[in-house]
Scaffold this active site. Sequence first.
Site, PDB file in Angstrom:
ATOM      1  N   ASP A  13      49.697  45.549  34.296  1.00 53.24           N
ATOM      2  CA  ASP A  13      50.766  45.183  35.234  1.00 53.24           C
ATOM      3  C   ASP A  13      51.904  46.199  35.254  1.00 53.24           C
ATOM      4  OD1 ASP A  13      49.315  42.846  35.749  1.00 53.24           O
ATOM      5  OD2 ASP A  13      50.249  41.837  34.051  1.00 53.24           O
ATOM      6  N   LYS A  16      50.425  49.750  38.781  1.00 51.64           N
ATOM      7  CA  LYS A  16      49.390  50.720  39.189  1.00 51.64           C
ATOM      8  C   LYS A  16      49.100  50.609  40.686  1.00 51.64           C
ATOM      9  CE  LYS A  16      46.648  48.765  36.184  1.00 51.64           C
ATOM     10  NZ  LYS A  16      47.598  47.902  35.454  1.00 51.64           N
ATOM     11  N   GLY A  40      45.129  42.188  38.981  1.00 55.67           N
ATOM     12  CA  GLY A  40      45.988  41.781  40.098  1.00 55.67           C
ATOM     13  C   GLY A  40      46.910  42.945  40.401  1.00 55.67           C
ATOM     14  N   HIS A  41      46.627  43.683  41.471  1.00 59.52           N
ATOM     15  CA  HIS A  41      47.439  44.849  41.827  1.00 59.52           C
ATOM     16  C   HIS A  41      48.267  44.525  43.065  1.00 59.52           C
ATOM     17  CE1 HIS A  41      44.601  47.901  39.632  1.00 59.52           C
ATOM     18  NE2 HIS A  41      45.166  47.029  38.825  1.00 59.52           N
ATOM     19  N   GLN A 223      43.627  46.989  34.383  1.00 55.53           N
ATOM     20  CA  GLN A 223      44.023  46.701  32.997  1.00 55.53           C
ATOM     21  C   GLN A 223      44.746  47.933  32.416  1.00 55.53           C
ATOM     22  OE1 GLN A 223      40.527  45.570  33.862  1.00 55.53           O
ATOM     23  NE2 GLN A 223      41.784  43.925  34.598  1.00 55.53           N
TER      24      GLN A 223
HETATM   25  P1  GDP Z   1      49.492  46.370  38.411  1.00 58.75           P
HETATM   26  O1  GDP Z   1      48.546  45.326  37.942  1.00 58.75           O
HETATM   27  O2  GDP Z   1      49.651  47.473  37.417  1.00 58.75           O
HETATM   28  O3  GDP Z   1      49.183  46.900  39.783  1.00 58.75           O
HETATM   29  O4  GDP Z   1      50.921  45.646  38.513  1.00 58.75           O
HETATM   30  P2  GDP Z   1      51.225  44.182  39.133  1.00 58.75           P
HETATM   31  O5  GDP Z   1      51.117  44.253  40.591  1.00 58.75           O
HETATM   32  O6  GDP Z   1      50.429  43.142  38.424  1.00 58.75           O
HETATM   33  O7  GDP Z   1      52.719  43.974  38.646  1.00 58.75           O
HETATM   34  C1  GDP Z   1      53.735  44.854  39.024  1.00 58.75           C
HETATM   35  C2  GDP Z   1      54.824  44.050  39.750  1.00 58.75           C
HETATM   36  O8  GDP Z   1      56.015  44.820  39.812  1.00 58.75           O
HETATM   37  C3  GDP Z   1      54.482  43.717  41.188  1.00 58.75           C
HETATM   38  O9  GDP Z   1      55.081  42.509  41.529  1.00 58.75           O
HETATM   39  C4  GDP Z   1      55.114  44.873  41.965  1.00 58.75           C
HETATM   40  O10 GDP Z   1      55.432  44.551  43.320  1.00 58.75           O
HETATM   41  C5  GDP Z   1      56.361  45.078  41.175  1.00 58.75           C
HETATM   42  N1  GDP Z   1      56.879  46.455  41.176  1.00 58.75           N
HETATM   43  C6  GDP Z   1      56.172  47.624  41.163  1.00 58.75           C
HETATM   44  N2  GDP Z   1      57.017  48.679  41.084  1.00 58.75           N
HETATM   45  C7  GDP Z   1      58.267  48.162  41.043  1.00 58.75           C
HETATM   46  C8  GDP Z   1      59.570  48.733  40.900  1.00 58.75           C
HETATM   47  O11 GDP Z   1      59.757  49.947  40.809  1.00 58.75           O
HETATM   48  N3  GDP Z   1      60.615  47.859  40.853  1.00 58.75           N
HETATM   49  C9  GDP Z   1      60.467  46.510  40.934  1.00 58.75           C
HETATM   50  N4  GDP Z   1      61.551  45.743  40.857  1.00 58.75           N
HETATM   51  N5  GDP Z   1      59.257  45.929  41.065  1.00 58.75           N
HETATM   52  C10 GDP Z   1      58.183  46.746  41.106  1.00 58.75           C
HETATM   53  P1  IMO Z   2      45.976  44.533  35.833  1.00 56.05           P
HETATM   54  O1  IMO Z   2      44.892  45.423  36.391  1.00 56.05           O
HETATM   55  C1  IMO Z   2      47.496  42.228  32.455  1.00 56.05           C
HETATM   56  C2  IMO Z   2      44.513  40.409  29.795  1.00 56.05           C
HETATM   57  C3  IMO Z   2      44.449  38.890  29.798  1.00 56.05           C
HETATM   58  C4  IMO Z   2      43.998  38.651  28.362  1.00 56.05           C
HETATM   59  C5  IMO Z   2      43.033  39.808  28.112  1.00 56.05           C
HETATM   60  C6  IMO Z   2      41.555  39.448  28.293  1.00 56.05           C
HETATM   61  O2  IMO Z   2      46.600  43.652  36.849  1.00 56.05           O
HETATM   62  O3  IMO Z   2      46.940  45.331  35.015  1.00 56.05           O
HETATM   63  P2  IMO Z   2      40.075  39.045  30.475  1.00 56.05           P
HETATM   64  O4  IMO Z   2      40.198  38.038  31.579  1.00 56.05           O
HETATM   65  O5  IMO Z   2      40.127  40.461  30.929  1.00 56.05           O
HETATM   66  O6  IMO Z   2      38.887  38.788  29.580  1.00 56.05           O
HETATM   67  O7  IMO Z   2      41.373  38.773  29.534  1.00 56.05           O
HETATM   68  O8  IMO Z   2      43.396  40.831  29.017  1.00 56.05           O
HETATM   69  N1  IMO Z   2      44.391  41.031  31.137  1.00 56.05           N
HETATM   70  C7  IMO Z   2      45.414  41.553  31.823  1.00 56.05           C
HETATM   71  N2  IMO Z   2      46.731  41.597  31.551  1.00 56.05           N
HETATM   72  N3  IMO Z   2      47.023  42.815  33.566  1.00 56.05           N
HETATM   73  C8  IMO Z   2      45.705  42.819  33.844  1.00 56.05           C
HETATM   74  O9  IMO Z   2      45.175  43.512  34.870  1.00 56.05           O
HETATM   75  C9  IMO Z   2      44.837  42.135  32.970  1.00 56.05           C
HETATM   76  N4  IMO Z   2      43.505  41.920  32.955  1.00 56.05           N
HETATM   77  C10 IMO Z   2      43.236  41.251  31.826  1.00 56.05           C
HETATM   78  O10 IMO Z   2      45.701  38.323  30.079  1.00 56.05           O
HETATM   79  O11 IMO Z   2      45.094  38.803  27.488  1.00 56.05           O
HETATM   80 MG    MG Z   3      48.491  43.283  37.569  1.00 55.00          MG
END
Ligand code: GDP
Ligand code: IMO
Ligand code: MG
Length: 428
Positions: A13, A16, A40-41, A223
């Site tokens: 998270d 990416k 979840g991106h 991840q």
């Molecule tokens: P990912 O899994 O690495 O793609 O990240 P996620 O989407 O799960 O979580 C990142 C969260 O931070 C999302 O809600 C994005 O919209 C938000 N986000 C990304 N870059 C920024 C930033 O520079 N500032 C803020 N405030 N939010 C951001």
């Molecule tokens: P993105 O791509 C954050 C974590 C789960 C758990 C562990 C194992 O959005 O960064 P799984 O379902 O993969 O067997 O769970 O890994 N986990 C993540 N945490 N971001 C993710 O993906 C994750 N994908 C799995 O919360 O601790």
């Molecule tokens: Mg994510």
Amino acid sequence: MAVLVVVGAQWGDEGKGGVVDHLATQAQVVARYQGGTNTGHTVVNDRGTFRLHLVPAGIFDPEITCVIGSGVVIDPGELLEEIGQLTSVGVSVERLMVSDRAHVVMPYHPILDRLEEAERGAANLGTTLRGVGPAYEDKVARCGVRMCDLIDEVVLREQVKELVARKNKLLTVYYGQAPLNVDEVYEQCRDYGQRLKPHVTDTSVLLHKAICHHQNVLIEGAQATLLDLDYGTYPYVTSSSPTAGGAAAGLGIGPTRIDRVLGVFKAYITRVGAGPFPTEQINEIGQELRERGGEYGTTTGRPRRCGWFDAVAARHAVRINGMDAAAITKLDVLDDFPSIHICTAYRLDGEVIDYVPASLAAYSRCEPIWETLAGWQASTSDARSLADLPVNAQRYLSCLSDLIGCPIDLVSVGSHRRQTIVVRSSFG
Ligand code: GDP
Ligand code: IMO
Ligand code: MG
């Protein structure tokens, strides 16, 4: 022209999706190499806000070919739902290609994920319950169903008959659950396979051609390094290799074809699910980071655990991934803090150490050694160059870069694609 891997450098998270969406404007191909719907991106651009689970973040540009590689495990029902959501808002998925060698998350996998987690009791891993771990288990155990099987009605029927019978023994005898109906599983999977068939191909050939034609290929990691099966905090990890080394295997390209690796770090750090987390702040600071950063899981909605930037874990990630550069995201979340802490080393049983111990027990005993910097207490969200940032924010970034030993290519100061400061070109 380059092949660039974007990799998560913490516990996931990191943002990416946003970084890939930004860089995709320079790419001809965007490819995913591992993970499944545990991912979840989030992407926020002029088309809207999207939460992608399987579809690569390049999908918003109709000129880009998007690839789901062989290393990804695909829940076909979820993929069809994601495709449906994107097409309903006018995003074309015509150029979405799925590897014929990718493994399928079968209907019994999420059931087993849930049952395995329940069996672990208090020691559960906190998985996303999407069946990702059990699907990879079957891949390694050589009893998986691949996309090439899903789209072949005859092969699929034989596989479902045999595999569901085996899983039913596990479900009924070991777990005391109701058995699955073979015909129902077959009909559902056959329907999914036929609907996905137009997207299924040998994506390694497609990628090979793109590389030979000197196209920019952007590889999207899911991840992150500390969730890596080998180099993460085992067993509190995911069941694949999110590190850059996994990209070659998960896409069917040679490691010699990868030119650059960009690691994505939040300006602080978060974790979802269980496992050690030395810089975690279980206090008002953690609460403030969570609220300001909107730190709730994209896939599960769970509150994310929050803490200060961990430079020891970051150096581990730089080394494991052979990182050429870093993207620092969510700098704006720190805007109001009067002081900001960075963990520069760990103290383990009275000794100062500079590595991530393999032993879970040892890592759980590590205490952070802090360096404290003054905050900037001003908004950064409109900054579009480093010079627009308050001096203390610039100092914080340069301190991070020095501590991790890696130059910074990108900084994000908000979730929208345009809220990105480009320091250097990531494609080289
Ligand atoms: P990912 O899994 O690495 O793609 O990240 P996620 O989407 O799960 O979580 C990142 C969260 O931070 C999302 O809600 C994005 O919209 C938000 N986000 C990304 N870059 C920024 C930033 O520079 N500032 C803020 N405030 N939010 C951001
Ligand atoms: P993105 O791509 C954050 C974590 C789960 C758990 C562990 C194992 O959005 O960064 P799984 O379902 O993969 O067997 O769970 O890994 N986990 C993540 N945490 N971001 C993710 O993906 C994750 N994908 C799995 O919360 O601790
Ligand atoms: Mg994510």
